[in-house]
Write a protein that holds these residues in place. Structure first.
Motif, short mmCIF file in Angstrom:
data_model
loop_
_atom_site.label_atom_id
_atom_site.label_comp_id
_atom_site.label_asym_id
_atom_site.label_seq_id
_atom_site.Cartn_x
_atom_site.Cartn_y
_atom_site.Cartn_z
N VAL A 271 48.06 31.33 49.51
CA VAL A 271 48.89 31.97 50.53
C VAL A 271 49.08 33.42 50.08
CG1 VAL A 271 51.07 31.96 51.79
CG2 VAL A 271 50.04 29.79 51.04
N ALA A 272 48.41 34.33 50.77
CA ALA A 272 48.43 35.74 50.35
C ALA A 272 49.23 36.57 51.34
CB ALA A 272 47.00 36.28 50.25
N HIS A 273 50.35 37.13 50.86
CA HIS A 273 51.13 38.09 51.62
C HIS A 273 50.58 39.49 51.33
CE1 HIS A 273 54.08 35.21 53.09
NE2 HIS A 273 54.15 34.70 51.87
N ARG A 274 51.30 40.50 51.72
CA ARG A 274 50.83 41.87 51.57
C ARG A 274 50.65 42.23 50.09
NH1 ARG A 274 50.12 46.85 53.53
NH2 ARG A 274 51.23 48.65 52.69
N LEU A 275 49.50 42.85 49.77
CA LEU A 275 49.20 43.36 48.45
C LEU A 275 48.69 44.79 48.58
CD1 LEU A 275 47.31 40.34 46.81
CD2 LEU A 275 49.50 41.26 46.04
N THR A 276 49.06 45.66 47.64
CA THR A 276 48.58 47.04 47.68
C THR A 276 47.90 47.45 46.38
OG1 THR A 276 50.80 47.79 47.03
CG2 THR A 276 50.28 47.80 49.38
N SER A 277 48.13 46.69 45.30
CA SER A 277 47.49 47.01 44.02
C SER A 277 46.03 46.57 44.04
CB SER A 277 48.22 46.30 42.88
OG SER A 277 47.45 46.33 41.70
N MET A 278 45.11 47.49 43.74
CA MET A 278 43.69 47.15 43.75
C MET A 278 43.37 46.14 42.66
SD MET A 278 42.28 48.38 46.31
CE MET A 278 40.68 47.70 45.81
N GLN A 285 39.68 38.85 45.07
CA GLN A 285 38.36 39.09 45.64
C GLN A 285 37.28 38.44 44.78
OE1 GLN A 285 38.06 41.70 48.33
NE2 GLN A 285 36.02 40.87 48.70
N ALA A 286 37.47 38.45 43.46
CA ALA A 286 36.46 37.90 42.55
C ALA A 286 36.29 36.40 42.75
CB ALA A 286 36.86 38.18 41.10
N ALA A 297 40.42 42.43 51.37
CA ALA A 297 41.54 43.37 51.47
C ALA A 297 41.87 43.71 52.91
CB ALA A 297 41.23 44.64 50.69
N ALA A 298 40.85 43.82 53.74
CA ALA A 298 41.06 44.18 55.14
C ALA A 298 41.75 43.07 55.91
CB ALA A 298 39.73 44.53 55.80
N ARG A 299 41.69 41.85 55.41
CA ARG A 299 42.26 40.71 56.13
C ARG A 299 43.69 40.40 55.69
NH1 ARG A 299 37.72 36.11 57.05
NH2 ARG A 299 39.32 35.50 58.54
N LEU A 300 44.15 41.06 54.63
CA LEU A 300 45.51 40.82 54.19
C LEU A 300 46.51 41.34 55.22
CD1 LEU A 300 45.23 41.79 50.41
CD2 LEU A 300 45.65 39.51 51.34
N PRO A 301 47.64 40.65 55.38
CA PRO A 301 48.62 41.07 56.40
C PRO A 301 49.36 42.34 56.01
CG PRO A 301 49.48 39.25 55.12
CD PRO A 301 48.06 39.44 54.67
N GLU A 302 49.90 43.01 57.00
CA GLU A 302 50.69 44.22 56.78
C GLU A 302 52.18 43.96 56.92
OE1 GLU A 302 49.66 47.28 56.02
OE2 GLU A 302 47.53 46.78 55.96
N THR A 303 52.55 42.88 57.60
CA THR A 303 53.94 42.63 57.96
C THR A 303 54.57 41.61 57.04
OG1 THR A 303 53.38 43.08 60.28
CG2 THR A 303 55.48 41.96 59.85
N LEU A 308 47.88 35.42 54.85
CA LEU A 308 46.52 34.94 54.98
C LEU A 308 46.43 33.68 54.14
CD1 LEU A 308 43.57 35.53 55.99
CD2 LEU A 308 43.20 36.59 53.74
N VAL A 309 46.14 32.54 54.78
CA VAL A 309 46.10 31.26 54.08
C VAL A 309 44.66 30.79 53.97
CG1 VAL A 309 46.91 28.87 54.06
CG2 VAL A 309 48.38 30.68 54.97
N VAL A 310 44.20 30.63 52.74
CA VAL A 310 42.84 30.16 52.47
C VAL A 310 42.94 28.71 52.01
CG1 VAL A 310 40.71 30.53 51.18
CG2 VAL A 310 42.15 32.48 51.82
N ASP A 311 42.36 27.81 52.80
CA ASP A 311 42.43 26.37 52.55
C ASP A 311 41.08 25.89 52.08
OD1 ASP A 311 42.71 23.63 52.60
OD2 ASP A 311 42.83 23.48 54.78
N ASP A 312 40.96 25.67 50.77
CA ASP A 312 39.67 25.25 50.22
C ASP A 312 39.35 23.80 50.56
OD1 ASP A 312 37.44 26.27 48.59
OD2 ASP A 312 37.97 24.63 47.24
N GLY A 313 40.39 23.00 50.88
CA GLY A 313 40.14 21.61 51.23
C GLY A 313 39.33 21.47 52.49
N THR A 314 39.59 22.32 53.48
CA THR A 314 38.84 22.28 54.74
C THR A 314 37.93 23.50 54.89
OG1 THR A 314 40.64 23.42 55.92
CG2 THR A 314 40.71 21.03 55.86
N GLU A 315 37.88 24.34 53.84
CA GLU A 315 37.06 25.55 53.85
C GLU A 315 37.32 26.38 55.11
OE1 GLU A 315 32.96 24.66 53.12
OE2 GLU A 315 33.36 23.84 51.13
N SER A 316 38.61 26.71 55.28
CA SER A 316 39.02 27.45 56.46
C SER A 316 40.03 28.52 56.07
CB SER A 316 39.63 26.51 57.51
OG SER A 316 40.72 25.79 56.96
N VAL A 317 40.19 29.50 56.97
CA VAL A 317 41.09 30.63 56.74
C VAL A 317 42.01 30.74 57.95
CG1 VAL A 317 41.24 33.09 56.26
CG2 VAL A 317 39.28 31.79 55.44
#
Length: 360
Positions: A271-278, A285-286, A297-303, A308-317
């Protein structure tokens, strides 16, 4: 409704929030599977909502059957749950001295186990089950006076932390049907790490030995504090091997770059909220899965509150807006304006609802 964590979940789930449409409107409900064990990582810069999201998950686990939620709370963000209308208990944790093995004792005290005071502490931890016993053993040890004095001073430091006693936190407390909040807000990083190491080990061992039929969920806020100390190995074991006996581990951090790469790669729920540190963005990203197309990075939220929720169990975003809490959130950052009215002997205006603004 979409269930994150398993394609065809039939057991307990908890509401995370709703889909966030491109136009900002609210879409279908999004739930998380809590029937099966998971390794989760909740990330985001300060104020983006990561602790709030961890609290949303904790609320859901309280209501779920067959689980035993435990929250490690180094900042006091979960202590308001004690007075909320939910099944939660806040404890100031203590652990048995023998909950740490000899290597962990040397690690938490910053000692080299192969020489001097470190070797003496190692032997004391091997021989004694209590801290008082270790201190007596060292005092009577056949060693150089300077070595005995140094080891005694280190053990006196450990005693000053006031976290070791002969009984420690009971397994019935950790594996109850309530949320157990381990309030570590008054502890420095070393004693807090010792408590977490002991608790993580106890939950894993309890499931291996079939001492509990409940599936533990260990929620760790400010996880970057614990990634380079005595709790590192117990957390790694939960992350890499905990799912087999049924122990879930969810780490929340504002610094994913400080989390070991093994943890990031083992995560099946991000579960990825807003990030600004590269550095933090690159760490995620790795480990980006192949099914996550495009620039991470472009898909991370601004608000604040979006994720952005990445679910590896169902391989979905999924692009999700996390729901509002039903219980008080203790992670809000104080503001001087909150107290200005008090200083003028006026009653301050307070928003009765728990909002995202200012949440961690």
């Amino acid at each position: 409704m979409v269930v994150i964590g398993h394609e065809a979940a039939t057991g307990p789930t908890t509401r995370l929030g709703h889909y966030r449409a491109r136009d900002g409107s609210r879409g279908a409900a999004v739930d998380i599977d809590v029937d099966r064990p998971h390794v989760g990582l909740v990330v985001g810069k300060r104020g983006s909502g990561k602790t709030y999201t961890l609290g949303v998950l904790a609320e859901g686990l309280i209501a779920a059957a067959g689980v035993a939620p435990v929250a490690v709370d180094p900042m006091g963000a979960f202590t308001p749950l004690e007075t909320a209308d939910v099944s939660a208990m806040v404890v100031h944790p203590s652990v048995r001295a023998d909950a740490l093995d000899p290597r962990q004792w040397c690690t938490v005290l910053g000692l080299d186990p192969e020489q001097g005071a470190g070797a003496l502490v190692w032997r004391a931890a091997s021989e004694c089950a209590t801290l008082d016993g270790m201190r007596s053993w060292v005092a009577d040890a056949d060693a150089a006076a300077s070595t005995v004095r140094a080891a005694a001073n280190y053990l006196a430091l450990a005693a000053s932390w006031d976290i070791f006693d002969a009984t420690g936190i009971e397994m019935q407390t950790l594996c109850s049907d309530s949320l157990t909040v381990l309030d570590m807000s008054g502890l420095a990083s070393r004693p807090a790490g010792a408590v977490l190491a002991a608790v993580a080990t106890a939950l894993y061992d309890a499931r291996i030995a079939e001492q509990t039929s409940r599936l533990p969920w260990l929620l760790v806020d400010e996880a970057h504090v614990f990634t380079d100390g005595v709790a590192r190995r117990p957390l790694r074991r939960l992350v890499t091997r905990g799912r087999q006996p049924g122990v879930s581990c969810v780490l929340a951090t504002q610094r994913p770059s400080a989390v070991p790469a093994t943890t990031v790669s083992q995560t099946d729920l991000l579960v990825a909220h807003r990030l600004t540190s590269m550095a933090d963005i690159n760490a995620l990203q790795a480990a980006q899965p192949t099914y996550l197309d495009g620039d991470f990075a472009a898909r991370l939220p601004e608000t604040t509150g979006d994720a952005l929720v990445v679910d590896d169990g169902t391989e979905s975003v999924h692009h999700v807006t996390v729901r509002e809490r039903r219980t008080p959130h203790g992670g809000k950052t104080p503001r001087a304006s909150d107290f200005a009215a008090d200083s003028a002997h006026e009653a301050p205006s307070r928003d009765c609802e728990t909002r995202w603004r200012g949440g961690n």
